[in-house]
Enzyme design. Sequence first.
Site, PDB file in Angstrom:
ATOM      1  N   SER A   1       0.832  -1.204   0.000  1.00  0.00           N
ATOM      2  CA  SER A   1       0.000   0.000   0.000  1.00  0.00           C
ATOM      3  C   SER A   1       0.864   1.249   0.000  1.00  0.00           C
ATOM      4  O   SER A   1       2.067   1.183   0.261  1.00  0.00           O
ATOM      5  CB  SER A   1      -0.892   0.010   1.226  1.00  0.00           C
ATOM      6  OG  SER A   1      -1.814  -1.031   1.127  1.00  0.00           O
TER       7      SER A   1
ATOM      8  N   GLN B   1       1.511   3.817   1.964  1.00  0.00           N
ATOM      9  CA  GLN B   1       2.419   4.160   3.068  1.00  0.00           C
ATOM     10  C   GLN B   1       3.070   2.907   3.650  1.00  0.00           C
ATOM     11  O   GLN B   1       3.239   2.785   4.868  1.00  0.00           O
ATOM     12  CB  GLN B   1       1.635   4.903   4.157  1.00  0.00           C
ATOM     13  CG  GLN B   1       1.493   6.395   3.898  1.00  0.00           C
ATOM     14  CD  GLN B   1       2.827   7.139   4.000  1.00  0.00           C
ATOM     15  OE1 GLN B   1       3.774   6.689   4.653  1.00  0.00           O
ATOM     16  NE2 GLN B   1       2.910   8.289   3.360  1.00  0.00           N
ATOM     17  N   SER B   2       3.431   1.970   2.792  1.00  0.00           N
ATOM     18  CA  SER B   2       3.918   0.675   3.267  1.00  0.00           C
ATOM     19  C   SER B   2       5.247   0.741   4.034  1.00  0.00           C
ATOM     20  O   SER B   2       6.228   1.317   3.562  1.00  0.00           O
ATOM     21  CB  SER B   2       4.088  -0.240   2.056  1.00  0.00           C
ATOM     22  OG  SER B   2       4.892  -1.344   2.383  1.00  0.00           O
ATOM     23  N   ASN B   3       5.240   0.082   5.193  1.00  0.00           N
ATOM     24  CA  ASN B   3       6.476  -0.048   5.978  1.00  0.00           C
ATOM     25  C   ASN B   3       7.417  -1.047   5.311  1.00  0.00           C
ATOM     26  O   ASN B   3       8.632  -0.898   5.327  1.00  0.00           O
ATOM     27  CB  ASN B   3       6.167  -0.555   7.384  1.00  0.00           C
ATOM     28  CG  ASN B   3       5.117   0.282   8.063  1.00  0.00           C
ATOM     29  OD1 ASN B   3       5.196   1.505   8.060  1.00  0.00           O
ATOM     30  ND2 ASN B   3       4.110  -0.360   8.636  1.00  0.00           N
TER      31      ASN B   3
ATOM     32  N   CYS C   1       7.702  -1.699   2.135  1.00  0.00           N
ATOM     33  CA  CYS C   1       8.387  -1.130   0.968  1.00  0.00           C
ATOM     34  C   CYS C   1       9.536  -0.216   1.388  1.00  0.00           C
ATOM     35  O   CYS C   1      10.598  -0.241   0.767  1.00  0.00           O
ATOM     36  CB  CYS C   1       7.393  -0.400   0.071  1.00  0.00           C
ATOM     37  SG  CYS C   1       6.352  -1.557  -0.841  1.00  0.00           S
TER      38      CYS C   1
END
Length: 358
Positions: free
Chosen positions: A83, A85-87, A89
């Site tokens: 998504s 705001q992915s942590n 990524c």
Amino acid sequence: MEKPTLERLNEKILRFPRVPLVPWTTPLQSLSSLSRELNGPKILVKRDDLTGLAFGGNKTRKLEFIIADALEKKADTIITWASLQSNWCLQLAAAARKHGLKPILVLFRTYDLPFSYQGNLLLDFLLEADIRIEETEEKGKSVDQKKAFSRLEKIAEDEKKNGRKPYVVSVGGSTTGGDMEKPLGALAYLRAIVEIESQLLALNQKVDHLIIASGSGATQAGLLVGAKALGLETRVIGICVSDKKEEFSSQVKNIALELKEMLELNIDLEDRDIILFDEYLDEGYGVVNAKVARIIRQVFEKEGLVLDPVYTSKAVIGLVDLIKKGYFTPEEQVLFIHTGGTPALFAYNSRLVELLQK
Ligand SMILES: *Cc1c(COP(=O)(O)O)cnc(C)c1O
């Protein structure tokens, strides 16, 4: 003489290549003000928000094995999805850059958050990650994995045409597929429970329940298989943050079974071992409501501990509610694993202020 179980399990873990990204043992702390306030069981926290890479989180541990696998396969590019705001990524981009791999991130807009270089996205930008934004129709719902994978495979084809060697990995480094053939994310959390057990042994303590936010399943699967392999009675409770448990429990179980097979462990895994609560999902993945805002404030004020708005806040909402419902006895000890994700807080700034100023 038979070797102690911890040592034997450690030897099995050592068979898999790992690049060191977590430079220390993350702390175990007691959340005594919170337990006192709730009149509940003793609550401990494992600070996996302090893993030491790009503001930390559970993905750092997973990437130790995943980056090693990509390097062993001679990749020069790593492609994943999640998504906006992915942590995962961000952690992947940071670990990839550190090891000379180019990160390509496919970010789905699964919730109504304005696009802004803030939080994890700002950090992705600073790392010069190649960011590809994808719209989704239904907000608060997770992305169809097949659809996401076909997008990644297409990007991988283009990269290959340009002479690059891509490594494709699924969201959260959890399910196998793409170029990750083994459940390496789960292996990292089996390794984490070995670390936790050693810490508890040194303190002469034991925990009855582990509680975590469960999103793509590898953290829960790794802890569960690890607990079984160590012969512990500790129960692993997952608080669902993206999918309902009917859809999600089989994913956790499959990862656990793959891990059991990979390590040739002689353990039983039953459906009832997959403990999931999905009543704290509320409006769905990544949707911040008043309960989320209030728990972040409460835990920050009581303990100086910063929760994230998408995962750990939901896990603690679940923990507090289970305590209130008498799920734990007062003599029991509960260990909450803080899995990180705090940079996302800054992307939700206006939402949090709006909810708390009411
Ligand atoms: C990814 C993530 C989780 C969930 O871990 P899974 O292994 O995907 O279930 C929990 N907390 C945070 C902060 C995360 O980023």
